[in-house]
Motif scaffolding. Sequence first.
Motif, PDB file in Angstrom:
ATOM      1  N   ARG A 159     -42.641 -62.794 -12.329  1.00 29.82           N
ATOM      2  CA  ARG A 159     -43.152 -62.128 -13.321  1.00 29.82           C
ATOM      3  C   ARG A 159     -44.250 -61.219 -13.259  1.00 29.82           C
ATOM      4  O   ARG A 159     -44.537 -60.012 -13.434  1.00 29.82           O
ATOM      5  N   ALA A 160     -45.419 -61.954 -12.300  1.00 25.67           N
ATOM      6  CA  ALA A 160     -46.480 -61.407 -12.383  1.00 25.67           C
ATOM      7  C   ALA A 160     -46.445 -60.049 -11.254  1.00 25.67           C
ATOM      8  O   ALA A 160     -47.107 -59.082 -11.345  1.00 25.67           O
ATOM      9  N   LEU A 161     -45.366 -60.138 -10.113  1.00 23.11           N
ATOM     10  CA  LEU A 161     -45.185 -59.074  -9.334  1.00 23.11           C
ATOM     11  C   LEU A 161     -44.557 -58.053  -9.841  1.00 23.11           C
ATOM     12  O   LEU A 161     -44.622 -56.825  -9.770  1.00 23.11           O
ATOM     13  N   SER A 162     -43.458 -58.334 -10.745  1.00 32.05           N
ATOM     14  CA  SER A 162     -42.589 -57.125 -11.682  1.00 32.05           C
ATOM     15  C   SER A 162     -43.522 -56.433 -12.408  1.00 32.05           C
ATOM     16  O   SER A 162     -43.392 -55.112 -12.591  1.00 32.05           O
ATOM     17  N   ARG A 163     -44.242 -57.133 -13.244  1.00 32.56           N
ATOM     18  CA  ARG A 163     -45.213 -56.557 -14.224  1.00 32.56           C
ATOM     19  C   ARG A 163     -46.325 -55.530 -13.490  1.00 32.56           C
ATOM     20  O   ARG A 163     -46.468 -54.675 -13.944  1.00 32.56           O
TER      21      ARG A 163
END
Length: 301
Positions: A41-45
């Motif tokens: 989620r950190a990378l996609s966001r």
Amino acid sequence: MGPTVRERLRAAARPRMIAVLAAFLIMAAVFARLGVWQLDRALSRGEARAQAAAERTERAAPVPLGSVLPPQTTFTSDLVGKHVTVTGTFESDQLLVTGRVVHGRTGALVLTPLRVAGTGAVLPVVQGWVSGVEDPAGTAPPPAGEVTVVGWLQVGEAAGRGGFPAGQTDAISPAELVNSWGGPIYTGYLVVDTIDGAPPAGMVALGPPGTTAGGVDWRNLGYALQWWLFGGFALALWWRMLGDEARERRAADAGDGGEPRPESDVRPEPHDDLGRAHPDGDRPERPDGVRPGPRDEAHSA
């Protein structure tokens, strides 16, 4: 002394501790999976945020170059990708910046000096990308006369290795270009969007330069680290339980686990009148069947 590793391993072989380990391993696996989920989620966001920022930059109306970057001033990070417009005249000393990859292919950037109107300073301008060209003469010449260039700012690069043939370089370094093009010079360069309202002919347009900001969502990254710490804590707790189990086993083996006998239960050894202990552990009986006490034995003597 605390429990040794061998003592802990002996404790780990007990069925109860094996069951505890299985439970803690399941917990640690769940925590690890939650950490991976938060990392994704950190990378996609972060990527979504960077993409949105790039789209906003591309759609933003260009501002005059002089309002954000005067010649020979420090290029700050917030200027990367800034959409600007500038008027000037292209000079003929065009260069090829070799070793640049676009869409998986290696080619060269077409780098041209623009003499900015009003300041007389030189602005390095990347018109686009070409493949299979080794001589700047093989590229389309820049437009003649005064032109209006719209593009995106990028910070100047460090000095290259040098030693290239005439008309080639491996870095867009204002500190080096000033030796060839003269000064004053801008500390950044411009990636062309349009020249007099049209994209450059005969080369591939590059588009706005990417930014490094927003690549990771730090809040979700913090959540990921927390879940991984929880998993490590579960295993550390099991290791501590092994130490407690090993200490209890050591105390039991040493006989330290029982309670001492109370003093009231301890009977004194019987002695004769001279203070010697009787071999049978008791006083001799008198003929009448009564055991003499210490006072009777003294009278009989």
